[in-house]
Design an enzyme around this catalytic site. Structure first.
Site, mmCIF file in Angstrom:
data_model
loop_
_atom_site.group_PDB
_atom_site.id
_atom_site.type_symbol
_atom_site.label_atom_id
_atom_site.label_comp_id
_atom_site.label_asym_id
_atom_site.label_seq_id
_atom_site.Cartn_x
_atom_site.Cartn_y
_atom_site.Cartn_z
ATOM 1 N N ASN A 9 -29.971 -33.159 -36.391
ATOM 2 C CA ASN A 9 -30.190 -34.510 -35.877
ATOM 3 C C ASN A 9 -31.444 -35.062 -36.543
ATOM 4 O O ASN A 9 -32.561 -34.659 -36.209
ATOM 5 C CB ASN A 9 -30.363 -34.441 -34.349
ATOM 6 N N TRP A 10 -31.243 -35.968 -37.496
ATOM 7 C CA TRP A 10 -32.391 -36.482 -38.260
ATOM 8 C C TRP A 10 -33.161 -37.551 -37.485
ATOM 9 O O TRP A 10 -34.200 -38.026 -37.961
ATOM 10 C CB TRP A 10 -31.902 -37.044 -39.609
ATOM 11 N N LYS A 11 -32.642 -37.964 -36.367
ATOM 12 C CA LYS A 11 -33.287 -38.987 -35.521
ATOM 13 C C LYS A 11 -33.640 -40.234 -36.358
ATOM 14 O O LYS A 11 -32.919 -40.562 -37.285
ATOM 15 C CB LYS A 11 -34.519 -38.406 -34.826
ATOM 16 N N HIS A 94 -28.074 -37.924 -25.833
ATOM 17 C CA HIS A 94 -29.321 -37.228 -26.188
ATOM 18 C C HIS A 94 -30.412 -37.637 -25.197
ATOM 19 O O HIS A 94 -30.453 -38.796 -24.761
ATOM 20 C CB HIS A 94 -29.724 -37.596 -27.621
ATOM 21 N N GLU A 96 -33.382 -38.398 -25.609
ATOM 22 C CA GLU A 96 -34.185 -39.560 -26.040
ATOM 23 C C GLU A 96 -33.455 -40.866 -25.705
ATOM 24 O O GLU A 96 -34.080 -41.869 -25.368
ATOM 25 C CB GLU A 96 -34.505 -39.439 -27.541
ATOM 26 N N GLU A 164 -29.798 -29.007 -24.074
ATOM 27 C CA GLU A 164 -31.116 -29.299 -24.648
ATOM 28 C C GLU A 164 -32.129 -29.513 -23.525
ATOM 29 O O GLU A 164 -32.241 -30.628 -22.992
ATOM 30 C CB GLU A 164 -31.040 -30.563 -25.505
ATOM 31 N N GLY A 170 -38.698 -31.109 -29.595
ATOM 32 C CA GLY A 170 -39.809 -31.630 -30.390
ATOM 33 C C GLY A 170 -41.170 -31.149 -29.935
ATOM 34 O O GLY A 170 -42.191 -31.698 -30.345
ATOM 35 N N SER A 210 -36.517 -27.190 -30.360
ATOM 36 C CA SER A 210 -37.471 -26.446 -31.189
ATOM 37 C C SER A 210 -36.851 -25.218 -31.861
ATOM 38 O O SER A 210 -37.495 -24.175 -31.973
ATOM 39 C CB SER A 210 -38.709 -26.068 -30.365
ATOM 40 N N GLY A 231 -33.446 -30.611 -34.511
ATOM 41 C CA GLY A 231 -34.125 -31.856 -34.847
ATOM 42 C C GLY A 231 -35.080 -31.654 -36.020
ATOM 43 O O GLY A 231 -34.686 -31.643 -37.185
ATOM 44 N N GLY A 232 -36.356 -31.459 -35.713
ATOM 45 C CA GLY A 232 -37.414 -31.388 -36.729
ATOM 46 C C GLY A 232 -37.087 -30.472 -37.903
ATOM 47 O O GLY A 232 -37.304 -30.847 -39.073
#
Ligand code: PEP
Length: 254
Positions: A9-11, A94, A96, A164, A170, A210, A231-232
């Site tokens: 997930n590149w957000k 998600h 977010e 999640e 994150g 993470s 993600g990251g």
């Protein structure tokens, strides 16, 4: 046997040029890994360019969101019709989106329904906040989120669930592999209770929060965990490649 899956997930990261460079950098190594379903979810504006790069590869494409209406006066929104044929997957619910944009269970259910009806496979995210976790409310929260978006047809439409925990996204503070395995086992139990053992045994449930190249193997050694939403660590070609190849190794596929 559930095929393990790693989705990046590149957000809201990468310009179109950066997205193309990133996917080109990861593609040769990722393409060699067999037995793992590999997905990247760039921002909307990069989907077409990334789709061209991965067209004849084993890498699949996902979007990060959609709106459930077919078309019309919904400024700034993207419909399933615009994504169908371009993407295989779409991330829905998600944390977010839930927290920053106020998405409700009701809206999320409409989005999952619209995705499935247009042959897009939802990566449906659920998870508890830190306060809910500390209050011992994890199972209650997951049950509520799952039940609000739980139609048998969604599973036939290829829905993947991502557990999640919000406190792990994150933050660099992942759940332990054992914690994640236990909670994902609980989610599978919810699926079995509502839709029967056969669906529960076939649905893939990912862990997200993470995940890195250093901890993925521990998650993938757990029987209930079918992969990860990353993600990251999906924003660096070498770490995403290592996550994918370690997933294959942990499952004895390489
Ligand atoms: C995510 O965005 O779904 C996620 C899990 O992020 P991170 O891996 O950075 O925690």
């Amino acid at each position: 046997m559930r095929v393990p899956m790693i989705a990046g997930n590149w957000k809201m990261n990468t310009t179109v040029d950066e997205a193309v460079r990133l996917v080109k950098a990861m593609l040769p190594e990722i393409d060699k890994v067999k037995g793992v379903e590999k997905v990247v979810c760039p921002p909307f504006v990069s989907l077409t360019s990334v789709a061209k790069v991965i067209a004849s590869s084993s890498l699949k494409l996902g979007a990060q969101n959609l709106y459930y209406q077919e078309k019309g006066a919904y400024t700034g929104e993207i419909s399933t019709e615009m994504l169908a044929g371009l993407c295989d997957y779409v991330i829905i619910g998600h944390s977010e989106r839930r927290q920053v944009f106020g998405e409700t269970d009701e809206l999320i259910n409409k989005k999952v329904k619209a995705a499935v009806e247009n042959l897009l496979k939802p990566i449906f995210c659920i998870g508890e906040t830190l306060a809910e976790n500390e209050a011992g409310r994890t199972e209650e929260v997951l049950t509520h989120q799952f039940m609000a978006t739980s139609n048998r047809l969604y599973f036939f439409g290829g829905m993947v669930i991502a557990y999640e925990p919000v406190w792990a996204i994150g933050t660099g503070k992942s759940a332990t592999a054992e914690q994640a395995n236990k909670t994902i086992g609980f989610i599978r139990h919810l699926v079995a209770h509502k839709h029967g053992e056969e669906i529960a045994e076939s649905v893939r449930i990912l862990y997200g929060g993470s995940v890195t190249a250093d901890n993925i193997a521990a998650f993938m050694h757990q029987p209930e965990i079918d992969g990860a939403l990353v993600g990251g660590a999906s924003l660096k070609a070498d770490s995403f490649v290592r996550i994918v190849s370690q997933t294959a190794a942990a499952r004895g596929l390489s």
